[in-house]
Design a protein around this motif. Structure first.
Motif, PDB file in Angstrom:
ATOM      1  N   HIS A  49       1.063  -1.276   0.133  1.00 56.79           N
ATOM      2  CA  HIS A  49       0.034  -0.049   0.050  1.00 56.79           C
ATOM      3  C   HIS A  49       0.787   1.225   0.017  1.00 56.79           C
ATOM      4  O   HIS A  49       0.575   2.357  -0.810  1.00 56.79           O
ATOM      5  N   THR A  50       1.954   1.089   0.737  1.00 54.35           N
ATOM      6  CA  THR A  50       2.742   2.378   0.818  1.00 54.35           C
ATOM      7  C   THR A  50       3.316   2.572  -0.599  1.00 54.35           C
ATOM      8  O   THR A  50       3.492   3.691  -0.923  1.00 54.35           O
ATOM      9  N   GLU A  51       4.036   1.668  -1.408  1.00 54.73           N
ATOM     10  CA  GLU A  51       4.267   1.531  -2.423  1.00 54.73           C
ATOM     11  C   GLU A  51       3.451   2.104  -3.485  1.00 54.73           C
ATOM     12  O   GLU A  51       3.894   3.051  -4.269  1.00 54.73           O
ATOM     13  N   ALA A  52       2.303   1.742  -3.506  1.00 54.43           N
ATOM     14  CA  ALA A  52       1.222   2.236  -4.553  1.00 54.43           C
ATOM     15  C   ALA A  52       0.900   3.794  -4.174  1.00 54.43           C
ATOM     16  O   ALA A  52       0.640   4.600  -4.924  1.00 54.43           O
ATOM     17  N   LEU A  53       0.797   4.009  -2.789  1.00 56.16           N
ATOM     18  CA  LEU A  53       0.668   5.417  -2.425  1.00 56.16           C
ATOM     19  C   LEU A  53       1.609   6.340  -2.905  1.00 56.16           C
ATOM     20  O   LEU A  53       1.585   7.540  -3.553  1.00 56.16           O
ATOM     21  N   ASP A  54       2.724   5.911  -2.801  1.00 54.57           N
ATOM     22  CA  ASP A  54       4.272   6.560  -3.308  1.00 54.57           C
ATOM     23  C   ASP A  54       3.976   6.845  -4.427  1.00 54.57           C
ATOM     24  O   ASP A  54       4.233   7.838  -5.129  1.00 54.57           O
ATOM     25  N   VAL A 103       2.574  -2.183  -8.274  1.00 59.01           N
ATOM     26  CA  VAL A 103       1.853  -0.987  -7.841  1.00 59.01           C
ATOM     27  C   VAL A 103       0.284  -1.517  -8.434  1.00 59.01           C
ATOM     28  O   VAL A 103      -0.608  -1.391  -8.157  1.00 59.01           O
ATOM     29  N   LYS A 104       0.673  -1.831  -9.983  1.00 59.07           N
ATOM     30  CA  LYS A 104      -0.713  -1.935 -10.737  1.00 59.07           C
ATOM     31  C   LYS A 104      -1.496  -3.276 -10.148  1.00 59.07           C
ATOM     32  O   LYS A 104      -2.588  -3.206 -10.276  1.00 59.07           O
ATOM     33  N   ASP A 105      -0.780  -4.233  -9.615  1.00 63.44           N
ATOM     34  CA  ASP A 105      -1.463  -5.325  -8.980  1.00 63.44           C
ATOM     35  C   ASP A 105      -2.176  -4.759  -7.777  1.00 63.44           C
ATOM     36  O   ASP A 105      -3.372  -5.563  -7.505  1.00 63.44           O
ATOM     37  N   THR A 106      -1.588  -3.951  -6.996  1.00 59.59           N
ATOM     38  CA  THR A 106      -2.383  -3.616  -5.797  1.00 59.59           C
ATOM     39  C   THR A 106      -3.377  -3.009  -5.962  1.00 59.59           C
ATOM     40  O   THR A 106      -4.476  -3.160  -5.315  1.00 59.59           O
ATOM     41  N   LEU A 107      -3.373  -2.102  -7.102  1.00 58.42           N
ATOM     42  CA  LEU A 107      -4.263  -1.144  -7.527  1.00 58.42           C
ATOM     43  C   LEU A 107      -5.439  -1.830  -7.987  1.00 58.42           C
ATOM     44  O   LEU A 107      -6.641  -1.688  -7.765  1.00 58.42           O
ATOM     45  N   ASP A 108      -5.262  -2.810  -8.872  1.00 59.78           N
ATOM     46  CA  ASP A 108      -6.324  -3.905  -9.598  1.00 59.78           C
ATOM     47  C   ASP A 108      -6.798  -4.597  -8.616  1.00 59.78           C
ATOM     48  O   ASP A 108      -8.005  -4.761  -8.513  1.00 59.78           O
ATOM     49  N   ALA A 137      -4.387   4.263   4.750  1.00 63.77           N
ATOM     50  CA  ALA A 137      -4.110   4.070   3.479  1.00 63.77           C
ATOM     51  C   ALA A 137      -4.963   3.126   2.678  1.00 63.77           C
ATOM     52  O   ALA A 137      -5.343   3.232   1.499  1.00 63.77           O
ATOM     53  N   VAL A 138      -5.331   1.977   3.393  1.00 68.31           N
ATOM     54  CA  VAL A 138      -6.088   0.914   3.014  1.00 68.31           C
ATOM     55  C   VAL A 138      -7.615   1.375   2.804  1.00 68.31           C
ATOM     56  O   VAL A 138      -8.397   1.173   1.853  1.00 68.31           O
TER      57      VAL A 138
END
Length: 198
Positions: A49-54, A103-108, A137-138
């Motif tokens: 989640h940190t990586e995605a928000l970053d 990141v794409k996997d997390t957002l998906d 974040a979640v």
């Protein structure tokens, strides 16, 4: 409703045998169990989640979320949770090489959650939870993905340091009016140990 329509149509067209067979079995199963036999939990590590928000904050040109201190993260997350505008559209990250596959996997995953029947998913468990921002974040990523009824966010405190800091983490969250109002007076927390702490 659609299944009942099929059942009636089969009867109306003289296909009683088909209507009383598998279609009736399906109607009975749906009546007893709903669309899902039991809801599933979603589980992901906090660093994802940190990586995605970053990636999102860098894309928006407002800095590196990963480099922000906890107070800055909480302030920004709360502001975004109160905002009516979307944080980022899926078209902005889906075909953008700046966003890693992780990141794409997390957002998906969050987009997938938004497309599920309300009863199919239960909670979102954050493994390796360390701080209030992990929980916020979640919540933000769910809302931004269009989850109409966000899943309960359940921090899983695993390392000794995280277990020792869990009470402070939860106290901080409970003192955030926006968060406290979003949980309807109930909060689930998981405690455990990571493989490295055995």
């Amino acid at each position: 409703d659609d299944i009942l329509l099929i059942h009636r149509s089969l009867y109306d067209t003289g296909n009683q045998l088909a209507a009383e067979g598998k279609v009736l079995d399906l109607i009975r199963n749906l009546s007893a169990f709903g669309l899902t036999l039991c809801p599933l939990d979603v589980r992901q590590e906090s660093t994802r989640h940190t990586e995605a928000l970053d990636a999102i904050t860098r894309h928006l040109g407002i800095g590196s979320y990963a480099d922000w201190d906890e107070t800055t993260k909480i302030t920004w997350l709360q502001a975004e949770l109160m905002s009516k505008r979307p944080l980022i559209s899926s078209s902005a990250w889906r075909d953008n090489d700046v966003f890693s596959d992780t990141v794409k996997d997390t957002l998906d995953t969050f987009k997938m959650i938004s497309q599920q029947h309300d009863d199919s998913l239960n909670a979102y468990v954050i493994s390796q939870a360390t701080s209030p921002s992990d929980v916020l974040a979640v919540l933000l990523l769910q809302i931004d993905a269009g989850v109409k009824n966000p899943l309960r966010v359940v921090p899983l405190f695993e390392t000794l340091d995280d277990l020792n800091g869990a009470a402070e983490t939860m106290d901080t969250l409970f003192n955030l009016p926006g968060y406290k109002g979003s949980i309807d007076g109930e909060q689930e927390v998981m405690i455990g140990y990571s493989d490295s702490a055995k």
